[in-house]
Motif scaffolding. Sequence first.
Motif, PDB file in Angstrom:
ATOM      1  N   TYR A 100       9.871   0.276   7.567  1.00 46.77           N
ATOM      2  CA  TYR A 100       9.825  -0.151   6.136  1.00 46.77           C
ATOM      3  C   TYR A 100      10.635  -1.477   5.873  1.00 46.77           C
ATOM      4  N   ALA A 106       8.686   1.071  -0.046  1.00 49.30           N
ATOM      5  CA  ALA A 106       7.486   0.608   0.710  1.00 49.30           C
ATOM      6  C   ALA A 106       6.815   1.916   1.125  1.00 49.30           C
ATOM      7  N   VAL A 107       7.510   3.201   1.203  1.00 50.67           N
ATOM      8  CA  VAL A 107       7.288   4.450   1.523  1.00 50.67           C
ATOM      9  C   VAL A 107       6.045   4.907   0.585  1.00 50.67           C
ATOM     10  N   ARG A 120       3.860  10.665   4.671  1.00 50.94           N
ATOM     11  CA  ARG A 120       4.829   9.719   4.951  1.00 50.94           C
ATOM     12  C   ARG A 120       6.312  10.120   4.313  1.00 50.94           C
TER      13      ARG A 120
END
Length: 194
Positions: A100, A106-107, A120
């Motif tokens: 990421y 961003a996860v 994720r």
Amino acid sequence: MDHTIRLAQQPEADELLGRSPLAALVGMLLDQQVPMEKAFTGPYTVAQRLGRDDLDAHEIAGYDPEAFAALFAEKPAVHRYPGSMAKRVQQLCQELVDHYDGDAAAVWRDAPTGAELLARLNALPGFGKQKAQIFLALLGKQYDVRPDGWREAAGLYGEQGCFRSVADITGPESLSEVRSFKQAAKQEAKKAKP
């Protein structure tokens, strides 16, 4: 990401959790075998010991492991198990750097569904299914991260109006409610054992 968070029950630590996605992830990672408030104060303590006002995944991933473990062990220790938890935090940060670009948000930022976000989170070092579901519920309930199906993916932790986990803590009263729920659940589990 500025949100009003009261997980650490300490203003400076909660302020960091409210604005730093990485601090929130690290707090969740540390939330085992220590009181919840201690776990979520951990990111602030680490930032202070690094001389920063925030955490940086690149810096932590690249930090000398022995020095980082020593930073965790400094009195008062960041966690009951400073060496192993320092290692886990570095592993988490390395995963964020590798997949990421070091950006914790961003996860979840572009996760199209709750199921994808759960997958994720579950793939992160130190996050099993239960921890991933609790963090997903925390994101939905307190950080306004709500991809389609997030409550279902969070399981029981996604239920509205419950006091099951850290996802439901918004102050001292709800912290007491969550503690009571956990104690009752432990008692039930003890009774169920033969």
